[in-house]
Scaffold this motif. Structure first.
Motif, PDB file in Angstrom:
ATOM      1  N   GLU A 108      73.396  28.447  43.900  1.00 23.48           N
ATOM      2  CA  GLU A 108      71.952  28.660  43.865  1.00 23.48           C
ATOM      3  C   GLU A 108      71.583  30.138  43.910  1.00 23.48           C
ATOM      4  OE1 GLU A 108      69.569  26.161  46.514  1.00 23.48           O
ATOM      5  OE2 GLU A 108      71.403  25.061  46.996  1.00 23.48           O
ATOM      6  N   PHE A 109      72.499  30.975  44.360  1.00 24.15           N
ATOM      7  CA  PHE A 109      72.202  32.389  44.564  1.00 24.15           C
ATOM      8  C   PHE A 109      72.471  33.238  43.321  1.00 24.15           C
ATOM      9  CE2 PHE A 109      72.687  30.528  48.669  1.00 24.15           C
ATOM     10  CZ  PHE A 109      71.833  31.224  49.501  1.00 24.15           C
ATOM     11  N   PHE A 110      72.926  32.608  42.230  1.00 21.65           N
ATOM     12  CA  PHE A 110      73.255  33.346  41.015  1.00 21.65           C
ATOM     13  C   PHE A 110      72.566  32.709  39.816  1.00 21.65           C
ATOM     14  CE2 PHE A 110      76.554  34.343  44.003  1.00 21.65           C
ATOM     15  CZ  PHE A 110      76.778  35.703  43.797  1.00 21.65           C
ATOM     16  N   GLY A 111      72.139  33.570  38.866  1.00 22.34           N
ATOM     17  CA  GLY A 111      71.424  33.096  37.696  1.00 22.34           C
ATOM     18  C   GLY A 111      72.333  32.817  36.519  1.00 22.34           C
ATOM     19  N   GLU A 112      71.724  32.583  35.355  1.00 21.76           N
ATOM     20  CA  GLU A 112      72.453  32.182  34.155  1.00 21.76           C
ATOM     21  C   GLU A 112      73.464  33.234  33.698  1.00 21.76           C
ATOM     22  OE1 GLU A 112      69.597  31.305  31.180  1.00 21.76           O
ATOM     23  OE2 GLU A 112      68.987  29.396  32.065  1.00 21.76           O
ATOM     24  N   LYS A 113      73.142  34.506  33.905  1.00 21.38           N
ATOM     25  CA  LYS A 113      74.031  35.580  33.459  1.00 21.38           C
ATOM     26  C   LYS A 113      75.069  35.966  34.501  1.00 21.38           C
ATOM     27  CE  LYS A 113      71.887  36.127  29.524  1.00 21.38           C
ATOM     28  NZ  LYS A 113      72.541  35.784  28.239  1.00 21.38           N
ATOM     29  N   GLY A 114      74.994  35.328  35.667  1.00 21.63           N
ATOM     30  CA  GLY A 114      75.991  35.605  36.694  1.00 21.63           C
ATOM     31  C   GLY A 114      75.556  36.609  37.732  1.00 21.63           C
ATOM     32  N   LEU A 115      74.361  37.171  37.587  1.00 20.68           N
ATOM     33  CA  LEU A 115      73.844  38.113  38.566  1.00 20.68           C
ATOM     34  C   LEU A 115      73.061  37.387  39.658  1.00 20.68           C
ATOM     35  CD1 LEU A 115      72.918  40.943  36.159  1.00 20.68           C
ATOM     36  CD2 LEU A 115      73.914  41.378  38.400  1.00 20.68           C
ATOM     37  N   PRO A 116      72.851  38.032  40.812  1.00 16.77           N
ATOM     38  CA  PRO A 116      72.060  37.414  41.872  1.00 16.77           C
ATOM     39  C   PRO A 116      70.713  36.920  41.360  1.00 16.77           C
ATOM     40  CG  PRO A 116      73.168  39.346  42.726  1.00 16.77           C
ATOM     41  CD  PRO A 116      73.438  39.328  41.249  1.00 16.77           C
ATOM     42  N   GLU A 117      70.331  35.741  41.798  1.00 15.86           N
ATOM     43  CA  GLU A 117      69.129  35.060  41.322  1.00 15.86           C
ATOM     44  C   GLU A 117      67.933  35.368  42.216  1.00 15.86           C
ATOM     45  OE1 GLU A 117      66.670  33.848  39.496  1.00 15.86           O
ATOM     46  OE2 GLU A 117      68.230  32.600  38.537  1.00 15.86           O
ATOM     47  N   LYS A 118      66.975  36.116  41.666  1.00 15.19           N
ATOM     48  CA  LYS A 118      65.811  36.506  42.452  1.00 15.19           C
ATOM     49  C   LYS A 118      64.977  35.307  42.895  1.00 15.19           C
ATOM     50  CE  LYS A 118      62.134  39.980  42.465  1.00 15.19           C
ATOM     51  NZ  LYS A 118      62.656  40.654  43.677  1.00 15.19           N
ATOM     52  N   LYS A 119      65.029  34.208  42.134  1.00 11.33           N
ATOM     53  CA  LYS A 119      64.244  33.021  42.468  1.00 11.33           C
ATOM     54  C   LYS A 119      64.661  32.410  43.804  1.00 11.33           C
ATOM     55  CE  LYS A 119      63.365  31.756  37.641  1.00 11.33           C
ATOM     56  NZ  LYS A 119      63.616  30.743  36.574  1.00 11.33           N
ATOM     57  N   ILE A 120      65.858  32.737  44.284  1.00 11.31           N
ATOM     58  CA  ILE A 120      66.325  32.150  45.542  1.00 11.31           C
ATOM     59  C   ILE A 120      65.453  32.609  46.712  1.00 11.31           C
ATOM     60  CG2 ILE A 120      67.952  33.990  46.179  1.00 11.31           C
ATOM     61  CD1 ILE A 120      68.494  30.172  46.544  1.00 11.31           C
ATOM     62  N   GLU A 121      64.731  33.716  46.528  1.00 10.10           N
ATOM     63  CA  GLU A 121      63.891  34.225  47.602  1.00 10.10           C
ATOM     64  C   GLU A 121      62.845  33.190  48.018  1.00 10.10           C
ATOM     65  OE1 GLU A 121      62.266  38.012  46.573  1.00 10.10           O
ATOM     66  OE2 GLU A 121      64.228  38.929  46.201  1.00 10.10           O
ATOM     67  N   SER A 122      62.315  32.444  47.055  1.00 10.74           N
ATOM     68  CA  SER A 122      61.311  31.417  47.370  1.00 10.74           C
ATOM     69  C   SER A 122      61.916  30.305  48.206  1.00 10.74           C
ATOM     70  CB  SER A 122      60.723  30.842  46.082  1.00 10.74           C
ATOM     71  OG  SER A 122      60.064  31.843  45.333  1.00 10.74           O
ATOM     72  N   ALA A 123      63.130  29.879  47.836  1.00 14.18           N
ATOM     73  CA  ALA A 123      63.804  28.813  48.590  1.00 14.18           C
ATOM     74  C   ALA A 123      64.119  29.274  50.012  1.00 14.18           C
ATOM     75  CB  ALA A 123      65.079  28.397  47.869  1.00 14.18           C
ATOM     76  N   LEU A 124      64.512  30.521  50.157  1.00 18.32           N
ATOM     77  CA  LEU A 124      64.794  31.055  51.488  1.00 18.32           C
ATOM     78  C   LEU A 124      63.515  31.163  52.318  1.00 18.32           C
ATOM     79  CD1 LEU A 124      67.312  33.848  50.452  1.00 18.32           C
ATOM     80  CD2 LEU A 124      67.860  31.769  51.706  1.00 18.32           C
TER      81      LEU A 124
END
Length: 281
Positions: free
Chosen positions: A218-234
């Motif tokens: 959940e912490f990584f996006g489609e390109k393999g970099l950290p997923e900024k969207k995880i901030e909302s879930a946190l």
């Protein structure tokens, strides 16, 4: 007649004042607001490939160097998630493949098809003080850099690691922290839901800290970099960038990847319990 001319004149002025449509040239964002794929490739970064050696030998990016997360870790099967104690030796090894604290490094991996190996390598580099480290899916690299070949690596002078001690927590400190009911602390177990259901820290009587389960992918996006969207879930779990976060997995690989991602996204109080459940038991 005069009224008609006046209306026509006003309409002409209004039409003339309208702005012409702006042509927008977009670049696909990799992370945040200001980092794009093009910028990642600028300055010829060192390319490390954290996939298994047989996959690397089948096909890899020209100039990439195959590294395993185990290359930096202890050999004891009960604590294989721990880094080798001689960090200066690890820094010397990195200098021989062109990496020093100022080097931009891309770590290629398999993303959700793997076990977080590229994130674990990235975490290791950050612990040693390498400032610019990015994780990228191996299959995404050609999309990011379709024309240029990776440069040949040049050795760097030996350097002393400026250790980021906050990125890692040893067994004694981890056990001490989770034994207290501290509302400012949360433990994130980043294994699968199935693993978590079989055994987790919240089932242990002596553990008083809050323990939650979030899969590492959940912490990584489609390109393999950290997923900024995880901030909302946190945020929904009352985890802010000021929260003390301890991350755990079986032997510090997936938890290392998540700690890297959290740190990248600005959660500067996130730390990896690298020994994981293997050391805990």
């Amino acid at each position: 007649m005069k009224l008609g001319l006046l209306v026509a004149s006003l309409l002409a002025v209004l039409v003339g004042c309208q702005q012409k449509p702006t042509k927008i040239v977009t670049q696909e964002p990799v992370i945040g607001e200001n980092i794009t794929a093009e910028r990642l490739m600028k300055d010829n970064p060192v390319i490390l490939d954290a996939r298994p050696s047989f996959e690397f030998n089948l096909a890899h990016v020209p100039g990439a160097i195959n590294v395993r997360w185990e290359d930096f870790s202890q050999q004891n099967p009960k604590s294989r998630g721990l880094l080798q104690p001689d960090l200066f030796s690890l820094a010397r090894r990195l200098s021989l493949i062109g990496v020093d604290p100022q080097t931009k490094v891309l770590v290629l991996g398999k993303g959700p098809q793997g076990a977080g190996e590229e994130g674990r390598v990235a975490w290791t580099l950050k612990v040693l003080g390498v400032k610019e480290v990015y994780t990228v899916l191996h299959t995404s690299y050609r999309e990011m850099n379709p024309t240029k070949e990776a440069p040949l690596v040049q050795n760097k002078p030996y350097w002393k690691p400026d250790v980021a001690e906050t990125l890692t927590t040893d067994f004694k400190d981890f056990k001490n922290m989770v034994s207290k009911a501290d509302s400012s602390l949360v433990v994130i177990d980043v294994r699968s839901a199935q693993e978590y259901a079989l055994r987790n820290l919240s089932q242990i009587k002596d553990v008083k800290a809050s323990v939650i389960n979030m899969n590492w992918t959940e912490f990584f996006g489609e390109k393999g970099l950290p997923e900024k969207k995880i901030e909302s879930a946190l945020y929904e779990k009352n985890i802010s960038k000021d929260t003390k976060i301890l991350v755990i997995s079986n032997h510090g690989v997936r938890s290392g990847a998540v700690t890297y991602a959290l740190n990248f996204l600005g959660y500067k109080k996130a730390s990896n319990f690298a020994g994981g459940y293997e050391q805990w038991k």
